[in-house]
Write a protein that holds these residues in place. Structure first.
Motif, mmCIF file in Angstrom:
data_model
loop_
_atom_site.group_PDB
_atom_site.id
_atom_site.type_symbol
_atom_site.label_atom_id
_atom_site.label_comp_id
_atom_site.label_asym_id
_atom_site.label_seq_id
_atom_site.Cartn_x
_atom_site.Cartn_y
_atom_site.Cartn_z
ATOM 1 N N GLY A 92 -23.244 3.710 12.318
ATOM 2 C CA GLY A 92 -23.496 3.465 13.740
ATOM 3 C C GLY A 92 -22.249 3.729 14.560
ATOM 4 O O GLY A 92 -21.281 2.981 14.486
ATOM 5 N N ALA A 93 -22.278 4.838 15.336
ATOM 6 C CA ALA A 93 -21.121 5.171 16.184
ATOM 7 C C ALA A 93 -21.420 4.759 17.621
ATOM 8 O O ALA A 93 -21.405 5.575 18.543
ATOM 9 N N ALA A 103 -19.818 -1.174 18.931
ATOM 10 C CA ALA A 103 -19.171 -1.969 17.884
ATOM 11 C C ALA A 103 -18.637 -1.083 16.754
ATOM 12 O O ALA A 103 -17.512 -1.281 16.278
ATOM 13 N N GLY A 104 -19.437 -0.097 16.335
ATOM 14 C CA GLY A 104 -19.041 0.744 15.205
ATOM 15 C C GLY A 104 -17.769 1.531 15.486
ATOM 16 O O GLY A 104 -16.839 1.565 14.658
ATOM 17 N N SER A 132 -27.580 10.044 15.297
ATOM 18 C CA SER A 132 -27.806 10.687 16.594
ATOM 19 C C SER A 132 -26.788 11.818 16.793
ATOM 20 O O SER A 132 -25.635 11.696 16.396
ATOM 21 N N LYS A 146 -25.748 4.707 24.167
ATOM 22 C CA LYS A 146 -26.099 3.479 24.902
ATOM 23 C C LYS A 146 -24.943 3.034 25.793
ATOM 24 O O LYS A 146 -25.149 2.497 26.871
ATOM 25 N N GLY A 188 -24.733 -0.204 32.258
ATOM 26 C CA GLY A 188 -24.216 -0.592 33.582
ATOM 27 C C GLY A 188 -24.467 0.479 34.628
ATOM 28 O O GLY A 188 -23.582 0.747 35.453
ATOM 29 N N ALA A 235 -20.850 1.222 32.806
ATOM 30 C CA ALA A 235 -20.531 0.274 31.735
ATOM 31 C C ALA A 235 -19.875 -1.020 32.232
ATOM 32 O O ALA A 235 -18.678 -1.056 32.521
ATOM 33 N N ASN A 236 -20.659 -2.056 32.282
ATOM 34 C CA ASN A 236 -20.116 -3.394 32.560
ATOM 35 C C ASN A 236 -19.515 -3.871 31.227
ATOM 36 O O ASN A 236 -20.177 -4.513 30.426
ATOM 37 N N GLY A 281 -32.142 6.729 20.024
ATOM 38 C CA GLY A 281 -31.673 6.582 18.638
ATOM 39 C C GLY A 281 -31.678 5.197 18.049
ATOM 40 O O GLY A 281 -31.185 5.003 16.938
ATOM 41 N N PHE A 284 -32.752 0.051 11.225
ATOM 42 C CA PHE A 284 -31.979 0.287 10.007
ATOM 43 C C PHE A 284 -31.257 -0.976 9.528
ATOM 44 O O PHE A 284 -31.294 -1.333 8.348
ATOM 45 N N ALA A 299 -36.082 -2.625 27.402
ATOM 46 C CA ALA A 299 -35.209 -3.789 27.158
ATOM 47 C C ALA A 299 -33.759 -3.353 27.007
ATOM 48 O O ALA A 299 -33.468 -2.362 26.342
ATOM 49 N N GLU A 300 -32.835 -4.113 27.610
ATOM 50 C CA GLU A 300 -31.417 -3.767 27.442
ATOM 51 C C GLU A 300 -30.898 -4.223 26.087
ATOM 52 O O GLU A 300 -29.920 -3.673 25.587
ATOM 53 N N VAL A 301 -31.509 -5.235 25.529
ATOM 54 C CA VAL A 301 -31.030 -5.741 24.241
ATOM 55 C C VAL A 301 -32.193 -6.180 23.355
ATOM 56 O O VAL A 301 -33.331 -6.252 23.809
ATOM 57 N N GLU A 347 -24.847 -5.814 18.034
ATOM 58 C CA GLU A 347 -26.168 -6.308 18.435
ATOM 59 C C GLU A 347 -27.115 -6.537 17.257
ATOM 60 O O GLU A 347 -28.112 -7.249 17.401
HETATM 61 C C1 LIG Z 1 -29.866 0.587 29.693
HETATM 62 C C2 LIG Z 1 -28.859 -0.361 29.081
HETATM 63 C C3 LIG Z 1 -27.789 -0.799 29.819
HETATM 64 C C4 LIG Z 1 -26.872 -1.706 29.257
HETATM 65 N N1 LIG Z 1 -25.817 -2.109 30.016
HETATM 66 C C5 LIG Z 1 -24.923 -2.996 29.480
HETATM 67 C C6 LIG Z 1 -23.769 -3.384 30.220
HETATM 68 O O1 LIG Z 1 -23.508 -2.876 31.323
HETATM 69 N N2 LIG Z 1 -22.956 -4.324 29.661
HETATM 70 C C7 LIG Z 1 -23.175 -4.868 28.415
HETATM 71 O O2 LIG Z 1 -22.408 -5.719 27.971
HETATM 72 N N3 LIG Z 1 -24.228 -4.455 27.681
HETATM 73 C C8 LIG Z 1 -25.089 -3.534 28.177
HETATM 74 N N4 LIG Z 1 -26.147 -3.113 27.420
HETATM 75 C C9 LIG Z 1 -26.252 -3.604 26.018
HETATM 76 C C10 LIG Z 1 -25.218 -2.854 25.163
HETATM 77 O O3 LIG Z 1 -25.334 -1.468 25.399
HETATM 78 C C11 LIG Z 1 -25.432 -3.147 23.687
HETATM 79 O O4 LIG Z 1 -25.508 -4.536 23.474
HETATM 80 C C12 LIG Z 1 -24.294 -2.561 22.859
HETATM 81 O O5 LIG Z 1 -24.273 -1.166 22.993
HETATM 82 C C13 LIG Z 1 -24.457 -2.948 21.404
HETATM 83 O O6 LIG Z 1 -23.471 -2.304 20.661
HETATM 84 P P1 LIG Z 1 -23.748 -1.897 19.145
HETATM 85 O O7 LIG Z 1 -22.581 -1.097 18.709
HETATM 86 O O8 LIG Z 1 -24.152 -3.066 18.374
HETATM 87 O O9 LIG Z 1 -25.035 -0.945 19.218
HETATM 88 P P2 LIG Z 1 -25.161 0.512 19.924
HETATM 89 O O10 LIG Z 1 -24.116 0.692 20.964
HETATM 90 O O11 LIG Z 1 -26.594 0.588 20.332
HETATM 91 O O12 LIG Z 1 -24.870 1.510 18.737
HETATM 92 C C14 LIG Z 1 -25.706 1.613 17.629
HETATM 93 C C15 LIG Z 1 -25.544 3.016 17.046
HETATM 94 O O13 LIG Z 1 -26.203 3.054 15.798
HETATM 95 C C16 LIG Z 1 -26.867 4.275 15.682
HETATM 96 N N5 LIG Z 1 -27.966 4.129 14.726
HETATM 97 C C17 LIG Z 1 -29.118 3.444 14.866
HETATM 98 N N6 LIG Z 1 -29.882 3.562 13.786
HETATM 99 C C18 LIG Z 1 -29.192 4.347 12.926
HETATM 100 C C19 LIG Z 1 -29.478 4.859 11.624
HETATM 101 N N7 LIG Z 1 -30.650 4.583 11.026
HETATM 102 N N8 LIG Z 1 -28.556 5.639 11.027
HETATM 103 C C20 LIG Z 1 -27.394 5.937 11.649
HETATM 104 N N9 LIG Z 1 -27.086 5.511 12.872
HETATM 105 C C21 LIG Z 1 -27.976 4.719 13.497
HETATM 106 C C22 LIG Z 1 -27.365 4.592 17.072
HETATM 107 O O14 LIG Z 1 -27.592 5.988 17.235
HETATM 108 C C23 LIG Z 1 -26.189 4.082 17.924
HETATM 109 O O15 LIG Z 1 -25.262 5.098 18.188
HETATM 110 C C24 LIG Z 1 -27.049 -2.186 27.935
HETATM 111 C C25 LIG Z 1 -28.126 -1.703 27.181
HETATM 112 C C26 LIG Z 1 -29.015 -0.798 27.741
HETATM 113 C C27 LIG Z 1 -30.162 -0.291 26.889
#
Ligand SMILES: Cc1cc2nc3c(=O)[nH]c(=O)nc-3n(C[C@H](O)[C@H](O)[C@H](O)COP(=O)(O)OP(=O)(O)OC[C@H]3O[C@@H](n4cnc5c(N)ncnc54)[C@H](O)[C@@H]3O)c2cc1C
Length: 400
Positions: free
Chosen positions: A10-11, A14-15, A35, A41, A46, A50-51, A173, A177, A344-346, A373
Motif C-alpha cells: 500500500g503506497a 501510511a505506507g 494501483s 487518495k 481535502g 489535503a487537510n 483502488g 486486502f 464515504a471518506e473513510v 485506516e
Molecule cells: C475524498 C476523500 C477526502 C479525504 N480528505 C481527507 C482529509 O482532508 N484529511 C484527512 O485526514 N483524511 C482525509 N481522507 C481520509 C484519508 O484519505 C485516509 O484516511 C488516508 O488516506 C488513509 O491512509 P492509508 O495509508 O491507511 O490508506 P490510503 O491512503 O487509502 O492508501 C492505501 C493504498 O493501498 C493500496 N491498496 C489497496 N488495496 C491494495 C491491494 N490489494 N494491493 C496493493 N495495494 C493496495 C491503494 O491503492 C492505496 O494506494 C479523505 C478520504 C477521501 C476518500
C-alpha cells in the motif's frame, strides 16, 4: 527470489510514510501498490489540498476525536508522533500551508506537495517502489519469513506491513486486502462500514425537502442517547438524495442504522421567543418572518407543510408557532441509509486493536504489522485521519 528487510503493501499515506521512516533507519524496504497511481487518495483529499493534520488533537483523550471499539489504542502512537512533528516535516520541505477553522491545516497549493514530500522521504531512505504491482499470495514459512507472490515476481522479507487502507472509493483502488490478510493469519476484525458519508432519505417523509438540494446552513446535529449521545455544530448541506456537509459526515460515523438523528436548524436563535415577538409586531407571512433566521428556501419548504403556517404570523395560533419552533429546533428523522463506500471518506471498523501492539502496530502474528485506516481507528473529519496514518506509520517504522 528477491529479499528485503521489510515489504510495505500500500503506497498511500501510511505506507509511504512508514517506508520512508524505515528506509532512513537503514532497512532495505520495498513498497508496492496495485494501483498505477501513487497515493491517489491523498491527491483527492481535502478538496485537492489535503487537510493533513489538526492542531486540536488531544492525545490524552483520543476518544474525543477518534472512533473505534477502543479509541484509547491510538494514544501511544499519537503522543509519540504529534501534529507538531508532522508540521516540522512540512516546514523542512518548505511546503506552504494554512489553517482553516477548528485547527485544520491544509496545503496552500495542492495535495501534490504532500505526495512529493512522502516520495522524497522514501528516496532519502533508498526505498524501492513498485507500481502497479498486486500481491497474489502471502505465506509465512516455518522460519518466520514471509514469501509474497506479486505481479512482478516473488519477494521475501521478515517483516510485512499492511497499509492498504479502507474500502472507501473503490474507483481509485480501495480493496478489502487488509481484512483478508488479517483473517488469513487468524486475527480478529471489526466489521467495516462507511464513515464520514452522506446520509440518504426517501419516501413520502422526505418529499418536502427534495427540492432543497444545494442549500447549506449551520446546524447542531446529534445522534445517540444518554452516554452515547454525540453532537456537532457544523454546516449541513441538502443534496438530491438526502443530507451531507460536515455536520452530517461527522454524525454518520456515530449513527447506527435504524436510529434517528436530530437537527437544530436554527441553533443561533431562541425560536419560540422570536416567533412570539414577531406575532406581536409583524404583518408579514410566517415564512417571511422565519426567513430572517433560516434560509428563505428552507422557511418556504417548512411552512408549506401545514396550512396553519401559511398565513401572516399575526394570525398564527400560539400553538402553531410553538409547534413550528419545536420542530425546527428538534427535527428528528431516520436516515434510510448512506451513500456507501462510493462516497464515504473513510471506513469504520478494521483490524481489531486487541490483536495489535499499540507501541509497534505489530499483530499477534509475529512480523506482520497493520497501520493507517485498515486498523479499527477512524478519525473525525478535519485532518484526524491523516494524523493517525502518520502516527501509526511512525510507530511502526521506528520499531521495525
Ligand atoms: C475524498 C476523500 C477526502 C479525504 N480528505 C481527507 C482529509 O482532508 N484529511 C484527512 O485526514 N483524511 C482525509 N481522507 C481520509 C484519508 O484519505 C485516509 O484516511 C488516508 O488516506 C488513509 O491512509 P492509508 O495509508 O491507511 O490508506 P490510503 O491512503 O487509502 O492508501 C492505501 C493504498 O493501498 C493500496 N491498496 C489497496 N488495496 C491494495 C491491494 N490489494 N494491493 C496493493 N495495494 C493496495 C491503494 O491503492 C492505496 O494506494 C479523505 C478520504 C477521501 C476518500
Amino acid at each position: 527470489m528477491q529479499s528485503f528487510d521489510v515489504v510495505v503493501i500500500g503506497a498511500g499515506a501510511a505506507g509511504l510514510f512508514c517506508a520512508g521512516v524505515a528506509g532512513q533507519r537503514g532497512l532495505k524496504v520495498l513498497v508496492l501498490d496495485h494501483s498505477p497511481k501513487v497515493a491517489e487518495k491523498v491527491r483527492i483529499s481535502g478538496g485537492g489540498r489535503a487537510n493533513f493534520t489538526n492542531r486540536d488533537i488531544d492525545v490524552r483523550q483520543p476518544h474525543k476525536h477518534f472512533v473505534g471499539q477502543n479509541p484509547q489504542f491510538c494514544r501511544s502512537a499519537l503522543s509519540r508522533y504529534t501534529p507538531a512533528d508532522f508540521i516540522a516535516l512540512m516546514e523542512k520541505h518548505h511546503i506552504p500551508f494554512h489553517e482553516k477553522h477548528k485547527g485544520q491545516l491544509f496545503c496552500d497549493r495542492s495535495a501534490g506537495d504532500l505526495i512529493d514530500m512522502l516520495l522524497t522521504e522514501c528516496e532519502a531512505g533508498g526505498v524501492t517502489r513498485r507500481q502497479p504491482c498486486g500481491v497474489k499470495d502471502i505465506r509465512c514459512t516455518a522460519e518466520g519469513v514471509y514469501e509474497l507472490d506479486t505481479d512482478q515476481g516473488q519477494v521475501q522479507a521478515r517483516k510485512v506491513v499492511i497499509a492498504t487502507g479502507g474500502l472507501s472509493i473503490p474507483a481509485i483502488g480501495a480493496t478489502d486486502f487488509g481484512f483478508r490478510v488479517a483473517k488469513q493469519f487468524g486475527l480478529r476484525t471489526v466489521d467495516p462500514r462507511p464513515g464520514l458519508v452522506p446520509l440518504t432519505f426517501d419516501g413520502a417523509g422526505w418529499a418536502p425537502y427534495a427540492g432543497l438540494a444545494g442549500l447549506a446552513l449551520p446546524v447542531i446535529i446529534e445522534t445517540g442517547l444518554k452516554k452515547d449521545r454525540i453532537s456537532f455544530h457544523e454546516d449541513l448541506l441538502f443534496t438530491h438524495r438526502g443530507l451531507s456537509g460536515p455536520a452530517v459526515l461527522q454524525i454518520s460515523s456515530y449513527w447506527q442504522p435504524g436510529t434517528p438523528i436530530r437537527i437544530n436548524l436554527a441553533p443561533e436563535v431562541d425560536l419560540p421567543a422570536v416567533l412570539a415577538d414577531a406575532k406581536q409586531r409583524s404583518r408579514k407571512l410566517l415564512a417571511n418572518e422565519l426567513a430572517q433566521w433560516v434560509p428563505s428556501r428552507l422557511a418556504d419548504a417548512w411552512t408549506a407543510q401545514e396550512p396553519d403556517w401559511q398565513r401572516p404570523v399575526a394570525e398564527c395560533s400560539d400553538k402553531a408557532l410553538a409547534r413550528l419552533a419545536e420542530r425546527l429546533s428538534r427535527w428528528e428523522l431516520v436516515p434510510t441509509g448512506t451513500e456507501g463506500y462510493k462516497k464515504a471518506e473513510v471506513t469504520l471498523g478494521g483490524v481489531d486493536t486487541r490483536d495489535l501492539s499499540q507501541q509497534t502496530m505489530e499483530s499477534k502474528q509475529p512480523g506482520l504489522y497493520f497501520i493507517g485506516e485498515v486498523v479499527d481507528i477512524t478519525g473525525w473529519l478535519g485532518g484526524y485521519n491523516f494524523q493517525w496514518a502518520w502516527a501509526s506509520a511512525h510507530a511502526c517504522g521506528t520499531s521495525l
